[in-house]
Design an enzyme around this catalytic site. Structure first.
Site, PDB file in Angstrom:
ATOM      1  N   LYS A  22       0.816  -1.214   0.000  1.00 40.29           N
ATOM      2  CA  LYS A  22       0.000   0.000   0.000  1.00 40.29           C
ATOM      3  C   LYS A  22       0.854   1.271   0.000  1.00 40.29           C
ATOM      4  O   LYS A  22       0.482   2.266  -0.626  1.00 40.29           O
ATOM      5  CB  LYS A  22      -0.961   0.019   1.195  1.00 40.29           C
ATOM      6  CG  LYS A  22      -0.306   0.163   2.557  1.00 40.29           C
ATOM      7  CD  LYS A  22      -1.353   0.248   3.646  1.00 40.29           C
ATOM      8  CE  LYS A  22      -0.709   0.368   5.008  1.00 40.29           C
ATOM      9  NZ  LYS A  22       0.067   1.606   5.172  1.00 40.29           N
ATOM     10  N   THR A  23       1.996   1.249   0.708  1.00 45.16           N
ATOM     11  CA  THR A  23       2.848   2.442   0.734  1.00 45.16           C
ATOM     12  C   THR A  23       3.378   2.740  -0.660  1.00 45.16           C
ATOM     13  O   THR A  23       3.441   3.901  -1.086  1.00 45.16           O
ATOM     14  CB  THR A  23       4.022   2.251   1.718  1.00 45.16           C
ATOM     15  OG1 THR A  23       3.502   1.918   3.005  1.00 45.16           O
ATOM     16  CG2 THR A  23       4.846   3.527   1.827  1.00 45.16           C
ATOM     17  N   ARG A  77       1.908 -10.938  10.389  1.00 38.99           N
ATOM     18  CA  ARG A  77       3.270 -10.404  10.585  1.00 38.99           C
ATOM     19  C   ARG A  77       4.312 -11.402  10.100  1.00 38.99           C
ATOM     20  O   ARG A  77       5.465 -11.040   9.863  1.00 38.99           O
ATOM     21  CB  ARG A  77       3.539 -10.112  12.073  1.00 38.99           C
ATOM     22  CG  ARG A  77       2.647  -9.076  12.769  1.00 38.99           C
ATOM     23  CD  ARG A  77       2.504  -7.804  11.996  1.00 38.99           C
ATOM     24  NE  ARG A  77       1.303  -7.830  11.170  1.00 38.99           N
ATOM     25  CZ  ARG A  77       1.079  -7.017  10.157  1.00 38.99           C
ATOM     26  NH1 ARG A  77       1.981  -6.131   9.801  1.00 38.99           N
ATOM     27  NH2 ARG A  77      -0.044  -7.096   9.465  1.00 38.99           N
ATOM     28  N   ASP A 124      -3.559   7.608   4.372  1.00 38.88           N
ATOM     29  CA  ASP A 124      -3.038   6.273   4.690  1.00 38.88           C
ATOM     30  C   ASP A 124      -3.724   5.754   5.958  1.00 38.88           C
ATOM     31  O   ASP A 124      -4.188   6.537   6.790  1.00 38.88           O
ATOM     32  CB  ASP A 124      -1.521   6.360   4.903  1.00 38.88           C
ATOM     33  CG  ASP A 124      -0.859   4.995   4.953  1.00 38.88           C
ATOM     34  OD1 ASP A 124      -1.513   3.990   4.588  1.00 38.88           O
ATOM     35  OD2 ASP A 124       0.315   4.929   5.354  1.00 38.88           O
ATOM     36  N   GLU A 125      -3.787   4.421   6.108  1.00 41.85           N
ATOM     37  CA  GLU A 125      -4.366   3.774   7.304  1.00 41.85           C
ATOM     38  C   GLU A 125      -5.746   4.363   7.627  1.00 41.85           C
ATOM     39  O   GLU A 125      -6.056   4.708   8.767  1.00 41.85           O
ATOM     40  CB  GLU A 125      -3.430   3.946   8.510  1.00 41.85           C
ATOM     41  CG  GLU A 125      -2.023   3.411   8.316  1.00 41.85           C
ATOM     42  CD  GLU A 125      -1.947   1.893   8.333  1.00 41.85           C
ATOM     43  OE1 GLU A 125      -3.010   1.231   8.402  1.00 41.85           O
ATOM     44  OE2 GLU A 125      -0.832   1.351   8.261  1.00 41.85           O
ATOM     45  N   GLN A 151      -7.759  -4.709   9.693  1.00 37.13           N
ATOM     46  CA  GLN A 151      -6.665  -4.361  10.596  1.00 37.13           C
ATOM     47  C   GLN A 151      -7.014  -3.172  11.495  1.00 37.13           C
ATOM     48  O   GLN A 151      -6.123  -2.507  12.017  1.00 37.13           O
ATOM     49  CB  GLN A 151      -5.397  -4.050   9.795  1.00 37.13           C
ATOM     50  CG  GLN A 151      -4.836  -5.252   9.050  1.00 37.13           C
ATOM     51  CD  GLN A 151      -3.469  -4.977   8.457  1.00 37.13           C
ATOM     52  OE1 GLN A 151      -2.454  -4.910   9.162  1.00 37.13           O
ATOM     53  NE2 GLN A 151      -3.420  -4.822   7.140  1.00 37.13           N
TER      54      GLN A 151
END
Length: 734
Positions: free
Chosen positions: A39-40, A610, A223-224, A254
């Site tokens: 996503k970044t 993770r 973002d987020e 998330q």
């Protein structure tokens, strides 16, 4: 979509869905970006593409992140993709951007040009000063409780004058809120929540300023997005116009910060408010193997209120997930330790191995094992167990009881929890101690004898009472008594989020008991008083050395220990998720909260994703809590993972890691008094699931007595642990 539609080679390694998001034109978008889906890269490539194709100048783009680190990374990536100066770009956190707006328009915001920002500690101190002027005792309302009240209301956009009190406490809290705001305005300071609210109010009240920025920012990227609060979403809406576009990237699966005000419902509101018809889903994962992703997908699909997606990878299935069921938390840690050593011998750096736990108290047993085995480790996003404030406070009482010359311990607890001993009294104590060259304890005794200071006298009496009561009892019992009689537990229980600190205090009792079990044989030949004194001194030395050991620096090769919340955004070759038992993970509090279990499930989803290569899930039949063994059912999340993805290791015969029942002829018994019962007419084994007419379902955790007078211990889901007479219990096997 064909890759050749993008001329610049910078974008050539993006997948089809990523390119679709990057090249979206003349519309707002919601990009549902799964864990590890890049996503970044999509966000930075989107900004670079807009600038490169002259759809927006650098100054016409507003990009919002949740951390300063993410903002810096975004700017760095943009500057490597395009030969532009990113210095003047509007890229930053919500608070950072609000600060920038308020600095430019401080007069309209009714702030001095040089206004200062209060951090959390400064804010708490300011609230304490307000409460002192208002003569509000912290025993009635703690400053932390008042701070939570103020910040929560600001996050909802509610000023003091608009708050509707519902009882005497809420009236007092709101009075503190109003007086605190007046003091901040007078002193020219703002807290973090005030930055957001003051900026929103600026846009709401000043149409000229709002229109100015709506004209400037044609593209707003966030973002987020799943972590945005109600206030932050309103702020974003204020900056958009019919001619501007919002590009939100997030993952509702998330969303794990509900306790901070995060509202995943903002994603659905965004779709409605900005008429977003096509949600772009980034489902290809570049981090984990398929078995890990399939486990995560299987768990999260049990949540009902989600937009829905399914992660996959082209990197293969990988190994099966290992699930280990231990007899107790120490054997759980021993297994983890063995696997870590094996992975390290295989060439995996310690820094690429992470141990995740649901709450901080679980780290204590793990930390002790790492120290004993000389394995470097780092507690990420938190303090080591013996460095935590609540632990140091409890131990300070123990230290002062043990040694009245310990001035550091005296200063730490003389007015904690707050007992009205002010700076003037402490100054007098220090003067007496300095004048007569003795300890602060003796200085306090002199002060009481000369001035009859009742508050100091009460403190001296408290320490003497504790000293009398701990004489002749074990360290764990002493600490338990201190935690209660000192007022530490009551103090932390008054805080909204103080339960984790109380859990740590209880874990300290367990630590003392474990230490006692390890050293008792070495000093068994001493008389009881000398034995207690030696053991206490050794335990205090142990805690001091534990606390004094330096953590490995972030740049060193060190094992990573952290809560699941702290792990968000990180990735590791090997991940251990520990303590997978109902009541621990999911946490027992979540079962009584609205949508609490769904957020716990999202937390489990974050934990699993993770891991890149190896994933371990561990749990224990029993766990030391508050100095006593407790027995928990296996986590319900384990039932949600397909059996085909799991390799079970060393599961005891009398315990099911999937919550199943086991029955046989005769009892495979366990007695809390270490007494074995004989085989008899009852055929229920420890670990079996049973049902009682009154208490409902539960797990058998122990027996005591003999065949003619047998009692059974059961941990019921709704009623906790009960001892029942087997003859009259009328249990039904499930």
């Amino acid at each position: 979509m064909n890759l050749t539609t993008i001329s610049n080679a910078i974008y050539s390694d993006l997948n089809e869905k990523q390119i679709e998001a990057v090249m979206l034109q003349s519309q707002s978008a919601l990009v549902l970006a799964g864990a590890g889906s890049g996503k970044t890269r999509v966000l930075t490539s989107r900004i670079a593409w807009l600038i490169e194709n002259q759809l927006a100048s650098p100054g016409a783009i507003l990009a919002v992140t949740f951390t300063n680190k993410a903002a810096k990374e975004m700017l760095t990536r943009i500057s490597t993709q395009l030969p532009i100066n990113t210095r003047g770009m509007w890229v930053g956190t919500f608070h950072g951007l609000c600060n920038r707006f308020l600095r430019k328009h401080h007069v309209d915001a009714k702030l001095p040009e040089t206004f200062q920002i209060l951090d959390s500690a400064d804010q708490k101190s300011a609230i304490k000063r307000v409460m002192k002027v208002m003569n509000i005792d912290e025993d009635l309302i703690s400053s932390k409780e008042a701070m939570y009240f103020i910040n929560s209301n600001k996050e909802e956009g509610v000023r003091s004058e608009k708050f509707k009190a519902y009882d005497d406490i809420s009236k007092k809290l709101n009075a503190i809120y109003g007086a605190y705001d007046e003091q901040c305005q007078k002193e020219g300071v703002v807290d973090f929540a005030e930055l957001m609210l003051r900026c929103l109010e600026l846009f709401q009240k000043n149409l000229t300023i709002r229109n100015h920025y709506q004209e400037i920012f044609k593209h707003i990227l966030v973002d987020e997005f799943q972590d945005t609060s109600r206030l932050q979403y309103q702020w974003l809406k204020m900056l958009t116009s019919p001619a501007s576009f919002i590009f939100a990237v997030g993952d509702d699966d998330q969303s794990i910060y509900g306790f901070r005000g995060a509202r995943p419902g903002n994603m659905k509101d965004l779709q409605k408010d900005f008429k977003i018809k096509n949600v772009i889903k980034l489902e290809q994962n570049y981090r984990s193997k398929n078995n890990i992703l399939n486990a995560a997908n299987s768990i999260i699909e049990n949540n009902s209120d989600r937009l829905g997606k399914n992660l996959w990878t082209a990197s293969g299935d990988g190994d099966l997930i290992k699930q280990y069921t231990a007899l107790d938390d120490r054997s759980e840690t021993a297994y983890i330790l063995d696997e870590i050593k094996m992975r390290h011998r295989a060439g995996i750096d310690y820094s690429q191995i992470a141990i995740l736990y649901r709450n901080n108290a679980q780290s204590r047993v793990i930390e002790m094992a790492m120290v004993s085995n000389n394995i470097p480790y780092r507690v990420y996003g938190g303090l080591r167990f013996f460095e935590r404030a609540e632990i140091k406070n409890s131990l300070a009482y123990l230290r002062l009881v043990n040694n009245k010359k310990d001035d550091n311990a005296f200063m730490r607890i003389v007015n904690f929890p707050t007992r009205g001993i002010g700076a003037r009294a402490i100054e007098q104590i220090q003067d007496h101690a300095k004048k007569n060259a003795f300890s602060l304890w003796e200085g306090a005794r002199v002060l009481v004898s000369e001035s009859k200071n009742l508050k100091v006298s009460a403190f001296i009496q408290l320490i003497q009472n504790i000293e009398d009561q701990v004489h002749g009892i074990n360290i764990d019992e002493s600490i338990d008594l201190i935690n209660s009689q000192s007022g530490l537990k009551d103090h932390y229980l008054k805080d909204k989020d103080g339960s984790s600190r109380v859990e740590n205090l209880n874990e300290l009792v367990s630590a003392a008991k474990s230490f006692l079990n390890e050293v008792k044989d070495e000093i068994s030949d001493e008389d009881s008083n000398k034995k207690q004194s030696l053991t206490l001194a050794e335990f205090l030395d142990f805690t001091s050395l534990e606390s004094g050991e330096l953590q490995a620096a972030a740049s060193e090769d060190a094992l990573q220990l952290m809560t699941v919340h702290s792990s968000k955004g990180l990735e590791f070759d090997t991940v251990f998720i520990t303590g997978l038992e109902d009541g621990l993970f999911p946490h027992e509090r979540s079962l009584n909260e609205n949508n609490g279990l769904e957020e716990e499930r999202r937390l489990m989803y974050v934990a699993i994703t993770r891991a890149k290569d190896k994933l371990y899930l561990t749990l224990s039949q029993s766990r030391m809590t508050y100095g006593q063994p407790t027995y928990n059912l296996p986590s319900r999340f384990l039932d949600e993972i397909p059996e085909a993805l799991i390799k079970k290791i060393n599961v005891p015969n009398n315990f099911s890691a999937k919550g199943e029942s086991h029955f046989s002829n005769g009892i495979n018994s366990f007695s809390t008094k270490n007494k074995q019962t004989s085989n008899n007419q009852y055929d229920i084994k420890i670990g079996a699931m049973v049902k009682h007419d009154k208490f409902g379902s539960g797990m058998v955790t122990g027996y005591e007595g003999n065949e003619n007078d047998l009692r059974i211990q059961i941990k019921f889901k709704a009623h906790g642990v009960k001892w029942l007479a087997m003859e009259y219990a009328k249990l039904t096997k499930i």
